[in-house]
Design a protein around this motif. Structure first.
Motif, PDB file in Angstrom:
ATOM      1  N   ILE A   8      13.402  12.573  -6.996  1.00  6.70           N
ATOM      2  CA  ILE A   8      12.027  11.282  -7.196  1.00  6.70           C
ATOM      3  C   ILE A   8      12.101  11.090  -8.308  1.00  6.70           C
ATOM      4  N   THR A   9      12.556   9.623  -9.088  1.00  8.65           N
ATOM      5  CA  THR A   9      12.758   9.164 -10.009  1.00  8.65           C
ATOM      6  C   THR A   9      11.473   7.955 -11.066  1.00  8.65           C
ATOM      7  N   TYR A  10      11.767   8.652 -12.470  1.00 10.58           N
ATOM      8  CA  TYR A  10      10.852   7.225 -12.789  1.00 10.58           C
ATOM      9  C   TYR A  10      11.845   6.883 -13.902  1.00 10.58           C
ATOM     10  N   ASN A  11      12.407   5.801 -14.902  1.00  6.26           N
ATOM     11  CA  ASN A  11      13.367   5.759 -15.592  1.00  6.26           C
ATOM     12  C   ASN A  11      13.416   6.753 -16.516  1.00  6.26           C
ATOM     13  N   ALA A  12      14.365   7.058 -15.599  1.00  6.43           N
ATOM     14  CA  ALA A  12      15.299   8.338 -15.586  1.00  6.43           C
ATOM     15  C   ALA A  12      16.932   8.261 -15.901  1.00  6.43           C
ATOM     16  N   GLU A  13      17.690   6.937 -16.219  1.00  5.61           N
ATOM     17  CA  GLU A  13      18.350   6.518 -17.017  1.00  5.61           C
ATOM     18  C   GLU A  13      19.366   7.636 -17.715  1.00  5.61           C
ATOM     19  N   ARG A  14      18.560   8.526 -18.372  1.00  4.96           N
ATOM     20  CA  ARG A  14      19.271   9.846 -18.777  1.00  4.96           C
ATOM     21  C   ARG A  14      19.721  10.876 -18.071  1.00  4.96           C
ATOM     22  N   PHE A  15      19.822  11.274 -17.094  1.00  7.94           N
ATOM     23  CA  PHE A  15      19.238  12.224 -16.499  1.00  7.94           C
ATOM     24  C   PHE A  15      19.479  11.961 -14.934  1.00  7.94           C
ATOM     25  N   LEU A  16      19.887  10.657 -14.008  1.00 10.97           N
ATOM     26  CA  LEU A  16      20.066  10.317 -13.167  1.00 10.97           C
ATOM     27  C   LEU A  16      21.241  11.084 -12.254  1.00 10.97           C
ATOM     28  N   GLU A  17      22.350  10.356 -12.973  1.00  9.28           N
ATOM     29  CA  GLU A  17      23.450  10.007 -13.090  1.00  9.28           C
ATOM     30  C   GLU A  17      24.169  12.473 -13.020  1.00  9.28           C
ATOM     31  N   ARG A  18      23.590  12.707 -13.222  1.00  8.58           N
ATOM     32  CA  ARG A  18      24.219  14.271 -13.362  1.00  8.58           C
ATOM     33  C   ARG A  18      23.574  14.713 -12.387  1.00  8.58           C
ATOM     34  N   THR A  19      22.239  14.400 -11.891  1.00  5.63           N
ATOM     35  CA  THR A  19      21.624  14.481 -10.686  1.00  5.63           C
ATOM     36  C   THR A  19      22.778  13.843  -9.040  1.00  5.63           C
ATOM     37  N   ILE A  20      22.731  12.850  -9.051  1.00  4.90           N
ATOM     38  CA  ILE A  20      23.454  12.031  -7.916  1.00  4.90           C
ATOM     39  C   ILE A  20      24.682  12.663  -7.521  1.00  4.90           C
ATOM     40  N   ARG A  21      25.127  13.159  -8.736  1.00  6.91           N
ATOM     41  CA  ARG A  21      27.002  12.868  -9.269  1.00  6.91           C
ATOM     42  C   ARG A  21      27.306  14.685  -7.867  1.00  6.91           C
ATOM     43  N   SER A  22      25.538  15.049  -8.424  1.00  4.25           N
ATOM     44  CA  SER A  22      25.711  16.956  -7.367  1.00  4.25           C
ATOM     45  C   SER A  22      25.924  16.887  -6.772  1.00  4.25           C
ATOM     46  N   VAL A  23      24.709  15.933  -5.777  1.00  7.25           N
ATOM     47  CA  VAL A  23      25.016  15.990  -4.702  1.00  7.25           C
ATOM     48  C   VAL A  23      26.058  15.394  -3.521  1.00  7.25           C
ATOM     49  N   ILE A  24      26.033  14.305  -4.174  1.00  4.74           N
ATOM     50  CA  ILE A  24      27.318  14.029  -3.397  1.00  4.74           C
ATOM     51  C   ILE A  24      28.767  14.766  -3.346  1.00  4.74           C
ATOM     52  N   ALA A  25      28.535  15.599  -4.187  1.00  8.70           N
ATOM     53  CA  ALA A  25      29.903  16.118  -4.570  1.00  8.70           C
ATOM     54  C   ALA A  25      30.712  16.622  -3.643  1.00  8.70           C
ATOM     55  N   SER A  26      29.756  17.316  -2.959  1.00  7.45           N
ATOM     56  CA  SER A  26      30.383  18.137  -0.987  1.00  7.45           C
ATOM     57  C   SER A  26      29.813  17.418  -0.019  1.00  7.45           C
ATOM     58  N   TYR A  51      25.857   3.765  -6.930  1.00 11.87           N
ATOM     59  CA  TYR A  51      26.229   5.231  -6.393  1.00 11.87           C
ATOM     60  C   TYR A  51      25.393   4.626  -4.448  1.00 11.87           C
ATOM     61  N   GLU A  52      25.139   3.679  -4.566  1.00 12.90           N
ATOM     62  CA  GLU A  52      23.904   3.761  -3.606  1.00 12.90           C
ATOM     63  C   GLU A  52      25.034   3.315  -2.364  1.00 12.90           C
ATOM     64  N   HIS A  53      26.205   3.675  -2.599  1.00 18.17           N
ATOM     65  CA  HIS A  53      27.413   4.087  -1.107  1.00 18.17           C
ATOM     66  C   HIS A  53      27.549   5.480  -0.860  1.00 18.17           C
ATOM     67  N   SER A  54      26.837   5.628  -1.400  1.00 15.12           N
ATOM     68  CA  SER A  54      26.596   7.979  -1.347  1.00 15.12           C
ATOM     69  C   SER A  54      24.808   8.338  -0.470  1.00 15.12           C
ATOM     70  N   ILE A  55      24.510   7.161  -0.765  1.00 15.27           N
ATOM     71  CA  ILE A  55      23.131   7.623  -1.326  1.00 15.27           C
ATOM     72  C   ILE A  55      22.463   6.910   0.290  1.00 15.27           C
ATOM     73  N   THR A  56      22.476   7.877   1.130  1.00 13.82           N
ATOM     74  CA  THR A  56      21.154   7.719   2.270  1.00 13.82           C
ATOM     75  C   THR A  56      20.472   6.031   2.095  1.00 13.82           C
ATOM     76  N   THR A  57      19.669   6.146   1.571  1.00 16.15           N
ATOM     77  CA  THR A  57      18.295   5.334   1.363  1.00 16.15           C
ATOM     78  C   THR A  57      17.345   5.881   0.160  1.00 16.15           C
ATOM     79  N   TRP A  58      16.971   4.600  -0.220  1.00 13.49           N
ATOM     80  CA  TRP A  58      16.632   4.155  -1.740  1.00 13.49           C
ATOM     81  C   TRP A  58      15.621   3.332  -1.703  1.00 13.49           C
ATOM     82  N   THR A  59      14.365   3.569  -2.517  1.00 11.13           N
ATOM     83  CA  THR A  59      13.727   2.671  -2.875  1.00 11.13           C
ATOM     84  C   THR A  59      12.737   2.575  -3.915  1.00 11.13           C
TER      85      THR A  59
END
Length: 248
Positions: A8-26, A51-59
């Motif tokens: 879940i995100t809202y104006n999360a530019e400072r922290f979102l990338e670290r979350t995405i990278r950890s999820v798609i690492a495996s 990173y949307e090539h590694s995200i199943t769906t987003w809205t």
């Protein structure tokens, strides 16, 4: 699909990338990754598109707050299990997801849980939640263990989607209520001997601490009754006074 990981995100530019990278690492064919954004106005969507090539769906659309967005994520998930990993939080390491999937395939429990590593904004470790807060972590968890508050960090709690209820949308302790109701419905609950997540300290309930305490009282009263909740809140205050770190 075995597992849905939802961010879940809202104006999360400072922290979102670290979350995405950890999820798609495996990456795994048994896992889908959903991002539910609340119509961010900063660079959050730019990061998602990167990173949307590694995200199943987003809205990205307006919502009625964090727990409304979490309900949207659950309703759109297709996995048998759901795991929330919100912006700023991370899987503990690259082996976390494979280890979790192995346990799900082996035992098919209704709930899996473990400890969480608290981290600062710069990534430095604060310590395990069960060590740096008054919340010890039972190895044989039941919903009765929640009488004095949230025993398990929400990001260290994975539930079978068929038993997972909707979140309360106007209560800052809705995650506590959700965990209790999942545990009440679960027939098999399994402790994982490895840490599931890194939890970024300073979330919504910390920012609105007074209201969070009131909302927690409402949740516990609904599940345990007025008198036990009053008595337990006395114990919570005493426990927090004895502990060197504020109750989280």
């Amino acid at each position: 699909m075995l597992l849905s990981i939802v961010t879940i995100t809202y104006n999360a530019e400072r922290f979102l990338e670290r979350t995405i990278r950890s999820v798609i690492a495996s990456p795994s064919a048994d896992v889908e990754y959903l991002i539910i954004d609340g119509a961010s106005t900063d660079n959050t969507l730019t990061i998602i598109r990167l990173y949307e090539h590694s995200i199943t769906t987003w809205t990205s659309e307006p919502d009625r707050g964090l727990y409304d967005a979490m309900n949207k994520g659950m309703h759109r998930a297709r996995g048998r299990y759901v795991w929330f990993m919100n912006a700023g939080d991370e899987l503990h390491d690259a082996q976390t997801l494979p280890n979790l999937l192995d346990r799900i395939r082996a035992t098919a429990a209704d709930v899996y849980y473990s400890d969480a590593l608290f981290v600062q904004e710069n990534g430095s470790a604060v310590g395990l939640r069960s060590v740096v807060t008054p919340h010890s972590l039972p190895k044989n968890l039941t919903w009765h263990d929640m009488a004095m508050g949230m025993k398990v960090c929400h990001q260290a709690f994975v539930a079978r989607r068929s038993i997972a209820p909707d979140y309360l949308t106007h209560n800052l302790s809705a995650d506590l209520d959700w965990e209790i109701r999942c545990l009440k419905a679960a027939k098999q609950i399994e402790f994982l001997p490895f840490t599931l997540c890194k939890y970024l300290v300073g979330g919504l309930s910390v920012q609105q601490h007074r209201r969070s305490l009131t909302d927690r009282f409402k949740v516990l009263m609904a599940h345990f009754g007025l008198l036990p909740t009053l008595l337990n809140h006395g114990r919570i205050v005493w426990r927090a006074w004895r502990h060197s770190t504020p109750d989280v």
